[in-house]
Design a protein around this motif. Structure first.
Motif, short mmCIF file in Angstrom:
data_model
loop_
_atom_site.label_atom_id
_atom_site.label_comp_id
_atom_site.label_asym_id
_atom_site.label_seq_id
_atom_site.Cartn_x
_atom_site.Cartn_y
_atom_site.Cartn_z
N ARG A 153 25.32 56.51 57.33
CA ARG A 153 25.79 57.17 58.55
C ARG A 153 24.63 57.75 59.34
O ARG A 153 24.58 57.66 60.56
CB ARG A 153 26.79 58.25 58.21
N GLU A 154 23.68 58.39 58.63
CA GLU A 154 22.52 58.96 59.28
C GLU A 154 21.68 57.89 59.97
O GLU A 154 21.23 58.05 61.10
CB GLU A 154 21.66 59.74 58.27
N LEU A 155 21.50 56.76 59.29
CA LEU A 155 20.74 55.66 59.90
C LEU A 155 21.43 55.11 61.14
O LEU A 155 20.79 54.78 62.13
CB LEU A 155 20.52 54.54 58.88
N SER A 156 22.75 54.99 61.07
CA SER A 156 23.47 54.45 62.23
C SER A 156 23.41 55.39 63.42
O SER A 156 23.48 54.96 64.56
CB SER A 156 24.92 54.13 61.86
N ARG A 157 23.27 56.69 63.17
CA ARG A 157 23.12 57.64 64.28
C ARG A 157 21.76 57.51 64.94
O ARG A 157 21.61 57.75 66.13
CB ARG A 157 23.31 59.07 63.78
N ARG A 158 20.74 57.15 64.18
CA ARG A 158 19.38 57.05 64.69
C ARG A 158 19.14 55.78 65.51
O ARG A 158 18.32 55.76 66.40
CB ARG A 158 18.37 57.08 63.54
N VAL A 159 19.83 54.70 65.18
CA VAL A 159 19.61 53.41 65.83
C VAL A 159 20.23 53.44 67.22
O VAL A 159 21.37 53.84 67.39
CB VAL A 159 20.24 52.27 64.99
N PRO A 160 19.48 53.03 68.23
CA PRO A 160 20.05 53.00 69.59
C PRO A 160 21.24 52.05 69.65
O PRO A 160 21.30 51.04 68.96
CB PRO A 160 18.90 52.47 70.46
N ARG A 161 22.18 52.36 70.50
CA ARG A 161 23.41 51.56 70.62
C ARG A 161 23.16 50.13 71.07
O ARG A 161 23.91 49.25 70.78
CB ARG A 161 24.38 52.22 71.58
#
Length: 167
Positions: A153-161
């Motif tokens: 979840r933390e990684l998915s928040r960091r990756v630009p959309r």
């Protein structure tokens, strides 16, 4: 194109569309009456055809080389280089309506759908399934799964959309 513009060669579009049934019968007699030629671009050599059903469109795609050869043989100067199979359209419709009108869209029912309460037997079966489903036996595994889920979840928040979109 230059020769056609200067009048050195008569365009074959009208002749090609006029002789379509003969061309189709020479290439695939089983398709006669089920496919219409709706347009021919003399500049690009693209012949647009409309089958009356998807199966006829598939058959047309299979026999494209044979159809191009038959068209060029039947109509002198046609120079057909590609066949574009359009969406299925009924052969009974006129030329303008078959090409211009999109496929009919399904209508939305006017009545709103009301969800019923599930039957008692269904609810008992779901509850029995939930009770039978055992949690992970080893607490260490459960903790590892939780840590991994939190890290993802933390990684998915960091990756630009923009990276998540498919092209």
């Amino acid at each position: 194109m230059m020769m056609t513009e200067r009048g050195l060669v008569a365009p074959a579009a009208g002749t090609l569309l006029d002789q379509w049934e003969t061309i189709l019968t020479a290439a695939a007699p089983e398709l006669a009456g089920h496919v219409r030629a709706v347009g021919f671009d003399t500049d690009t050599g693209r012949l647009d055809v409309a089958p009356e059903a998807p199966a006829y469109g598939t058959k047309l795609r299979w026999i494209t080389p044979k159809l191009i050869a038959a068209a060029n043989e039947q109509v002198q100067g046609a120079n057909v280089r590609a066949v574009h199979v359009l969406a299925p359209a009924p052969t009974k419709a006129g030329l303008a309506t078959a090409v211009a009108d999109p496929a009919p869209q399904p209508t939305v029912p006017a009545v709103t759908v009301v969800r019923r309460t599930p039957p008692e037997g269904y609810r008992r079966a779901i509850e029995a399934h939930r009770q039978a489903a055992r949690p992970l036996a080893d607490p260490g595994i459960a903790e590892a799964v939780e840590r991994q889920t939190a890290a993802m979840r933390e990684l998915s928040r960091r990756v630009p959309r923009a990276r998540h979109r498919r092209r």
